[in-house]
Design a protein around this motif. Sequence first.
Motif, PDB file in Angstrom:
ATOM      1  N   LEU A  48      43.946  46.551  48.573  1.00 20.16           N
ATOM      2  CA  LEU A  48      45.135  45.444  48.841  1.00 20.16           C
ATOM      3  C   LEU A  48      44.607  44.265  49.302  1.00 20.16           C
ATOM      4  N   ARG A  49      43.436  44.140  50.322  1.00 19.84           N
ATOM      5  CA  ARG A  49      42.991  43.252  50.902  1.00 19.84           C
ATOM      6  C   ARG A  49      42.090  42.466  49.749  1.00 19.84           C
ATOM      7  N   ALA A  50      41.479  43.137  48.906  1.00 22.47           N
ATOM      8  CA  ALA A  50      40.738  42.543  47.656  1.00 22.47           C
ATOM      9  C   ALA A  50      41.568  41.700  46.867  1.00 22.47           C
ATOM     10  N   ARG A  51      42.755  42.542  46.465  1.00 20.09           N
ATOM     11  CA  ARG A  51      43.730  41.644  45.651  1.00 20.09           C
ATOM     12  C   ARG A  51      44.526  40.557  46.308  1.00 20.09           C
ATOM     13  N   ASP A  52      44.807  40.812  47.665  1.00 20.89           N
ATOM     14  CA  ASP A  52      45.147  39.454  48.191  1.00 20.89           C
ATOM     15  C   ASP A  52      44.133  38.306  48.052  1.00 20.89           C
ATOM     16  N   ALA A  53      42.858  38.419  48.286  1.00 18.94           N
ATOM     17  CA  ALA A  53      41.961  37.583  48.154  1.00 18.94           C
ATOM     18  C   ALA A  53      42.086  37.007  46.843  1.00 18.94           C
ATOM     19  N   ILE A  54      42.105  37.838  45.768  1.00 21.55           N
ATOM     20  CA  ILE A  54      42.339  37.168  44.415  1.00 21.55           C
ATOM     21  C   ILE A  54      43.555  36.217  44.375  1.00 21.55           C
ATOM     22  N   ASP A  55      44.769  36.935  44.975  1.00 26.25           N
ATOM     23  CA  ASP A  55      45.802  36.022  45.076  1.00 26.25           C
ATOM     24  C   ASP A  55      45.881  34.641  45.649  1.00 26.25           C
ATOM     25  N   ARG A  56      45.050  34.931  46.867  1.00 26.87           N
ATOM     26  CA  ARG A  56      44.617  33.466  47.514  1.00 26.87           C
ATOM     27  C   ARG A  56      43.716  32.425  46.801  1.00 26.87           C
ATOM     28  N   ARG A  57      43.019  33.001  46.123  1.00 28.54           N
ATOM     29  CA  ARG A  57      41.985  31.944  45.669  1.00 28.54           C
ATOM     30  C   ARG A  57      41.831  31.985  44.250  1.00 28.54           C
ATOM     31  N   TRP A  58      42.970  32.220  43.395  1.00 30.78           N
ATOM     32  CA  TRP A  58      43.099  32.543  41.568  1.00 30.78           C
ATOM     33  C   TRP A  58      42.361  31.205  41.276  1.00 30.78           C
ATOM     34  N   ALA A  59      42.635  30.107  41.605  1.00 25.42           N
ATOM     35  CA  ALA A  59      42.048  28.934  40.983  1.00 25.42           C
ATOM     36  C   ALA A  59      40.458  28.711  41.270  1.00 25.42           C
ATOM     37  N   GLU A  60      39.973  29.519  42.115  1.00 23.63           N
ATOM     38  CA  GLU A  60      38.446  29.292  42.494  1.00 23.63           C
ATOM     39  C   GLU A  60      37.552  30.069  41.489  1.00 23.63           C
ATOM     40  N   PRO A  61      36.303  29.824  41.487  1.00 25.56           N
ATOM     41  CA  PRO A  61      35.703  30.887  40.844  1.00 25.56           C
ATOM     42  C   PRO A  61      35.307  32.101  41.958  1.00 25.56           C
ATOM     43  N   ILE A  62      35.557  33.529  41.469  1.00 23.00           N
ATOM     44  CA  ILE A  62      35.542  34.809  42.291  1.00 23.00           C
ATOM     45  C   ILE A  62      34.513  35.545  42.140  1.00 23.00           C
ATOM     46  N   ASP A  63      33.669  35.872  43.114  1.00 23.12           N
ATOM     47  CA  ASP A  63      32.651  36.635  42.636  1.00 23.12           C
ATOM     48  C   ASP A  63      33.049  38.245  43.021  1.00 23.12           C
ATOM     49  N   ILE A  64      32.812  39.071  41.900  1.00 18.45           N
ATOM     50  CA  ILE A  64      33.096  40.337  42.040  1.00 18.45           C
ATOM     51  C   ILE A  64      32.344  41.149  43.215  1.00 18.45           C
ATOM     52  N   GLU A  65      31.368  40.816  43.398  1.00 18.55           N
ATOM     53  CA  GLU A  65      30.522  41.431  44.841  1.00 18.55           C
ATOM     54  C   GLU A  65      31.217  41.036  45.912  1.00 18.55           C
ATOM     55  N   ALA A  66      31.758  40.021  46.060  1.00 16.89           N
ATOM     56  CA  ALA A  66      32.385  39.626  47.111  1.00 16.89           C
ATOM     57  C   ALA A  66      33.613  40.165  47.504  1.00 16.89           C
ATOM     58  N   LEU A  67      34.622  40.379  46.468  1.00 15.14           N
ATOM     59  CA  LEU A  67      35.623  41.187  46.372  1.00 15.14           C
ATOM     60  C   LEU A  67      35.173  42.923  46.566  1.00 15.14           C
ATOM     61  N   ALA A  68      34.024  43.358  46.223  1.00 18.74           N
ATOM     62  CA  ALA A  68      33.772  44.707  46.470  1.00 18.74           C
ATOM     63  C   ALA A  68      33.275  44.833  48.003  1.00 18.74           C
ATOM     64  N   ARG A  69      32.875  43.866  48.620  1.00 14.89           N
ATOM     65  CA  ARG A  69      32.548  43.918  50.078  1.00 14.89           C
ATOM     66  C   ARG A  69      33.805  43.842  50.761  1.00 14.89           C
ATOM     67  N   ILE A  70      34.877  43.314  50.293  1.00 11.50           N
ATOM     68  CA  ILE A  70      36.239  43.215  51.017  1.00 11.50           C
ATOM     69  C   ILE A  70      36.688  44.367  50.795  1.00 11.50           C
ATOM     70  N   ALA A  71      36.681  45.231  49.815  1.00  8.82           N
ATOM     71  CA  ALA A  71      37.158  46.686  49.565  1.00  8.82           C
ATOM     72  C   ALA A  71      36.152  47.736  50.116  1.00  8.82           C
ATOM     73  N   ASN A  72      35.016  47.203  50.841  1.00 11.57           N
ATOM     74  CA  ASN A  72      34.044  48.130  51.349  1.00 11.57           C
ATOM     75  C   ASN A  72      33.348  49.141  50.343  1.00 11.57           C
ATOM     76  N   CYS A  73      33.031  48.711  49.081  1.00 11.13           N
ATOM     77  CA  CYS A  73      32.485  49.655  48.376  1.00 11.13           C
ATOM     78  C   CYS A  73      31.558  48.823  47.400  1.00 11.13           C
ATOM     79  N   SER A  74      30.932  49.736  46.566  1.00 10.08           N
ATOM     80  CA  SER A  74      29.993  49.161  45.232  1.00 10.08           C
ATOM     81  C   SER A  74      30.693  48.418  44.283  1.00 10.08           C
ATOM     82  N   ARG A  75      29.942  47.500  43.778  1.00  3.83           N
ATOM     83  CA  ARG A  75      30.678  46.632  42.465  1.00  3.83           C
ATOM     84  C   ARG A  75      31.341  47.723  41.532  1.00  3.83           C
ATOM     85  N   ALA A  76      30.515  48.539  40.959  1.00  2.60           N
ATOM     86  CA  ALA A  76      31.007  49.516  40.003  1.00  2.60           C
ATOM     87  C   ALA A  76      32.024  50.240  40.576  1.00  2.60           C
TER      88      ALA A  76
END
Length: 163
Positions: free
Chosen positions: A15-43
Amino acid sequence: MAELTPREAQNRDLLRARDAIDRRWAEPIDIEALARIANCSRAHFIRAFGAAFGETPHRYLQRRRIERAMWMLRERAELSVTEVSLEVGFASLGSFSRTFAAIVGASPSEYRRRATPAADDARLRVPTCAVTSYERPVRPGPASAAPARGSRTFGEDRAARPA
């Protein structure tokens, strides 16, 4: 306060990662950064996000951008379709138009023509919140992904699965 189960902790992180997408939807979003927010690997993040919300993080981001583009096409007539595509975070008009048509079922120009009443139209104007709710893109998904095909809740309507 009760300790969170591993599944609850993962859901909170997702949910924290999805909230980050919702906050920064117009910016380029790095999947690795989202994975770090979710405390797991990219895959694992991509798999877990898909299981929790019914679509990949990339598809969720595309839908959020298209929702915003739909509003801009209705409400900001001074912007061209190209300007709208750039404002919502697409790198090219071609990818925007293709994605828009796949999600909405009409090209951006066609959608704008249908959604924008003529200046002399005597019809009452529908509140933007009602239009937004009604026109939210439908996520078709596989038949087994959600209880009803065409869900508008991005997987949030599914009953909790046993851990």
